[in-house]
Motif scaffolding. Structure first.
Motif, PDB file in Angstrom:
ATOM      1  N   PHE A  38       0.849  -1.189   0.000  1.00  0.00           N
ATOM      2  CA  PHE A  38       0.000   0.000   0.000  1.00  0.00           C
ATOM      3  C   PHE A  38       0.884   1.239   0.000  1.00  0.00           C
ATOM      4  O   PHE A  38       1.933   1.271   0.640  1.00  0.00           O
ATOM      5  CB  PHE A  38      -0.912   0.007   1.224  1.00  0.00           C
ATOM      6  CG  PHE A  38      -1.846  -1.173   1.291  1.00  0.00           C
ATOM      7  CD1 PHE A  38      -3.022  -1.187   0.541  1.00  0.00           C
ATOM      8  CD2 PHE A  38      -1.552  -2.269   2.077  1.00  0.00           C
ATOM      9  CE1 PHE A  38      -3.877  -2.276   0.587  1.00  0.00           C
ATOM     10  CE2 PHE A  38      -2.403  -3.357   2.133  1.00  0.00           C
ATOM     11  CZ  PHE A  38      -3.573  -3.366   1.382  1.00  0.00           C
ATOM     12  N   ILE A  39       0.443   2.274  -0.711  1.00  0.00           N
ATOM     13  CA  ILE A  39       1.284   3.468  -0.788  1.00  0.00           C
ATOM     14  C   ILE A  39       0.913   4.507   0.263  1.00  0.00           C
ATOM     15  O   ILE A  39       1.770   5.188   0.807  1.00  0.00           O
ATOM     16  CB  ILE A  39       1.234   4.095  -2.197  1.00  0.00           C
ATOM     17  CG1 ILE A  39      -0.197   4.443  -2.605  1.00  0.00           C
ATOM     18  CG2 ILE A  39       1.847   3.141  -3.221  1.00  0.00           C
ATOM     19  CD1 ILE A  39      -0.280   5.195  -3.913  1.00  0.00           C
ATOM     20  N   ILE A  40      -0.410   4.645   0.556  1.00  0.00           N
ATOM     21  CA  ILE A  40      -0.880   5.563   1.605  1.00  0.00           C
ATOM     22  C   ILE A  40      -2.030   4.884   2.326  1.00  0.00           C
ATOM     23  O   ILE A  40      -3.090   4.657   1.725  1.00  0.00           O
ATOM     24  CB  ILE A  40      -1.358   6.914   1.032  1.00  0.00           C
ATOM     25  CG1 ILE A  40      -0.255   7.585   0.221  1.00  0.00           C
ATOM     26  CG2 ILE A  40      -1.832   7.836   2.157  1.00  0.00           C
ATOM     27  CD1 ILE A  40      -0.703   8.874  -0.457  1.00  0.00           C
ATOM     28  N   GLY A  41      -1.846   4.560   3.599  1.00  0.00           N
ATOM     29  CA  GLY A  41      -2.916   3.886   4.327  1.00  0.00           C
ATOM     30  C   GLY A  41      -3.256   2.571   3.652  1.00  0.00           C
ATOM     31  O   GLY A  41      -2.403   1.696   3.487  1.00  0.00           O
ATOM     32  N   ARG A  42      -4.524   2.450   3.204  1.00  0.00           N
ATOM     33  CA  ARG A  42      -4.961   1.240   2.494  1.00  0.00           C
ATOM     34  C   ARG A  42      -5.153   1.512   0.999  1.00  0.00           C
ATOM     35  O   ARG A  42      -5.832   0.760   0.307  1.00  0.00           O
ATOM     36  CB  ARG A  42      -6.282   0.735   3.098  1.00  0.00           C
ATOM     37  CG  ARG A  42      -6.219   0.408   4.579  1.00  0.00           C
ATOM     38  CD  ARG A  42      -5.353  -0.788   4.857  1.00  0.00           C
ATOM     39  NE  ARG A  42      -5.944  -2.030   4.369  1.00  0.00           N
ATOM     40  CZ  ARG A  42      -5.374  -3.222   4.506  1.00  0.00           C
ATOM     41  NH1 ARG A  42      -4.187  -3.329   5.087  1.00  0.00           N
ATOM     42  NH2 ARG A  42      -5.973  -4.312   4.037  1.00  0.00           N
ATOM     43  N   ILE A  43      -4.542   2.577   0.512  1.00  0.00           N
ATOM     44  CA  ILE A  43      -4.652   2.941  -0.893  1.00  0.00           C
ATOM     45  C   ILE A  43      -3.562   2.235  -1.696  1.00  0.00           C
ATOM     46  O   ILE A  43      -2.381   2.310  -1.351  1.00  0.00           O
ATOM     47  CB  ILE A  43      -4.524   4.474  -1.085  1.00  0.00           C
ATOM     48  CG1 ILE A  43      -5.589   5.205  -0.257  1.00  0.00           C
ATOM     49  CG2 ILE A  43      -4.647   4.828  -2.559  1.00  0.00           C
ATOM     50  CD1 ILE A  43      -7.001   4.880  -0.656  1.00  0.00           C
ATOM     51  N   THR A  44      -3.961   1.550  -2.758  1.00  0.00           N
ATOM     52  CA  THR A  44      -2.993   0.868  -3.612  1.00  0.00           C
ATOM     53  C   THR A  44      -2.553   1.786  -4.746  1.00  0.00           C
ATOM     54  O   THR A  44      -3.174   2.823  -5.017  1.00  0.00           O
ATOM     55  CB  THR A  44      -3.604  -0.405  -4.216  1.00  0.00           C
ATOM     56  OG1 THR A  44      -4.653  -0.035  -5.126  1.00  0.00           O
ATOM     57  CG2 THR A  44      -4.175  -1.312  -3.134  1.00  0.00           C
ATOM     58  N   MET A  45      -1.498   1.374  -5.432  1.00  0.00           N
ATOM     59  CA  MET A  45      -1.021   2.150  -6.568  1.00  0.00           C
ATOM     60  C   MET A  45      -2.090   2.202  -7.659  1.00  0.00           C
ATOM     61  O   MET A  45      -2.300   3.242  -8.299  1.00  0.00           O
ATOM     62  CB  MET A  45       0.264   1.533  -7.127  1.00  0.00           C
ATOM     63  CG  MET A  45       0.806   2.231  -8.366  1.00  0.00           C
ATOM     64  SD  MET A  45       1.317   3.951  -8.048  1.00  0.00           S
ATOM     65  CE  MET A  45       2.896   3.657  -7.226  1.00  0.00           C
ATOM     66  N   GLY A  46      -2.787   1.076  -7.875  1.00  0.00           N
ATOM     67  CA  GLY A  46      -3.841   1.051  -8.881  1.00  0.00           C
ATOM     68  C   GLY A  46      -4.940   2.055  -8.601  1.00  0.00           C
ATOM     69  O   GLY A  46      -5.463   2.709  -9.519  1.00  0.00           O
ATOM     70  N   GLN A  47      -5.321   2.205  -7.326  1.00  0.00           N
ATOM     71  CA  GLN A  47      -6.353   3.176  -6.966  1.00  0.00           C
ATOM     72  C   GLN A  47      -5.841   4.600  -7.128  1.00  0.00           C
ATOM     73  O   GLN A  47      -6.565   5.482  -7.601  1.00  0.00           O
ATOM     74  CB  GLN A  47      -6.803   2.926  -5.527  1.00  0.00           C
ATOM     75  CG  GLN A  47      -7.613   1.647  -5.359  1.00  0.00           C
ATOM     76  CD  GLN A  47      -7.887   1.317  -3.912  1.00  0.00           C
ATOM     77  OE1 GLN A  47      -7.035   1.524  -3.043  1.00  0.00           O
ATOM     78  NE2 GLN A  47      -9.065   0.781  -3.629  1.00  0.00           N
ATOM     79  N   ALA A  48      -4.594   4.830  -6.750  1.00  0.00           N
ATOM     80  CA  ALA A  48      -4.018   6.170  -6.881  1.00  0.00           C
ATOM     81  C   ALA A  48      -3.946   6.595  -8.342  1.00  0.00           C
ATOM     82  O   ALA A  48      -4.219   7.751  -8.678  1.00  0.00           O
ATOM     83  CB  ALA A  48      -2.631   6.202  -6.242  1.00  0.00           C
ATOM     84  N   LEU A  49      -3.600   5.665  -9.227  1.00  0.00           N
ATOM     85  CA  LEU A  49      -3.502   5.989 -10.646  1.00  0.00           C
ATOM     86  C   LEU A  49      -4.869   6.112 -11.302  1.00  0.00           C
ATOM     87  O   LEU A  49      -5.003   6.769 -12.347  1.00  0.00           O
ATOM     88  CB  LEU A  49      -2.682   4.911 -11.371  1.00  0.00           C
ATOM     89  CG  LEU A  49      -1.201   4.816 -10.973  1.00  0.00           C
ATOM     90  CD1 LEU A  49      -0.547   3.618 -11.645  1.00  0.00           C
ATOM     91  CD2 LEU A  49      -0.463   6.103 -11.329  1.00  0.00           C
ATOM     92  N   SER A  50      -5.879   5.489 -10.710  1.00  0.00           N
ATOM     93  CA  SER A  50      -7.232   5.556 -11.276  1.00  0.00           C
ATOM     94  C   SER A  50      -7.936   6.867 -10.930  1.00  0.00           C
ATOM     95  O   SER A  50      -8.842   7.290 -11.652  1.00  0.00           O
ATOM     96  CB  SER A  50      -8.077   4.378 -10.772  1.00  0.00           C
ATOM     97  OG  SER A  50      -7.575   3.149 -11.258  1.00  0.00           O
TER      98      SER A  50
END
Length: 261
Positions: A228-240
């Motif tokens: 996870f990059i921030i908390g429970r946020i994944t890279m895929g979610q951040a890029l989306s």
């Protein structure tokens, strides 16, 4: 609990020739895109079969180059730091949808500039052609037994051999195939059947893909070297997230009508 089928990633082996099912999925995806592009010429007089053929060359280059470069930048910087030749080792795997999307957008900009077509008119034409490729790409991921989900106790949880822990996990590749492939295609195909403002079909694609991908990321196992990059946020979610924002802007802006002549 289900057990992952024992797929052979190679279709056959003949000396040094080892075609893979994953590679075949790319071929099928591009083939579907071409057929859909030709089909769309029947209702859009601004396009013809020759332009669709040229368009496919730009799409393939955008997908392959953008997908690989995006993976290295978004997910593989650590590998690159250890091996300067890593970006060129495509046979080791590693393709990013978000990188591929950026590559395709740049390729479509070049195509539109060459053909005298507005950028968003080109992306609107292409948007319904993409989901089948996403579907077959995720099926390829499933056959390879990669990009599995997080541990689960649902009845369809599956044990993937690559995890080496025997714990059932979400078959997240199949979730993505269903949402990013089938559902996205059906919605975008029918949405694009009616006259829209320039960029709206592209906007709908961006929003839906971003939402679908973010939902699946909630049960997909993050890449081990990134987590996870921030908390429970994944890279895929951040890029989306930027996709969703751009898509909403395209949907609600006061743009011109799509150029159909």
């Amino acid at each position: 609990m289900l057990t992952f089928p024992d797929f052979n990633p190679y279709i056959f082996k003949l000396g040094p020739i080892h075609p893979t099912w994953y590679g075949l999925m790319y071929v099928i995806g591009f083939g579907c895109a071409y057929l859909l592009g030709v089909q769309r010429t029947k209702s859009n007089p601004a396009w013809n079969k020759e332009e669709v053929s040229d368009l496919m060359t730009y799409l393939m280059l955008g997908v392959v180059l953008g997908g690989r470069i995006g993976y290295v930048l978004f997910y593989g910087m650590g590998y690159w730091a250890q091996d300067l030749l890593y970006p060129f080792k495509i046979w080791e795997g590693g393709m990013s949808f978000h990188g591929g999307l950026l590559g395709v957008m740049f390729a479509l900009w070049l195509f539109g500039r060459k053909k005298g077509k507005r950028f968003w008119d080109v992306t609107d034409y292409v948007a319904p052609m993409i989901p089948p490729g996403l579907f077959f790409g995720r099926i390829g991921n499933f056959i390879n037994g990669e990009l599995w989900g997080r541990p689960t106790d649902v009845p369809w949880g599956m044990v993937f051999p690559g995890t080496h822990d025997g714990i059932p996990r979400h078959p997240s590749q199949l979730y993505e195939a269903g949402l990013e492939g089938i559902a996205l295609f059906v919605i975008i195909w029918f949405y694009s059947a009616k006259p829209r403002r320039s960029g709206q079909v592209s906007g709908m694609f961006l929003v839906l893909y971003g939402v679908f991908r973010s939902l699946v990321e909630m049960v997909r196992q993050p890449d081990g070297h990134i987590d996870f990059i921030i908390g429970r946020i994944t890279m895929g979610q951040a890029l989306s997230l930027p996709m969703i924002v751009l898509g909403l802007w395209l949907l609600f802006r006061r743009g011109p009508r799509a150029n159909l002549s």
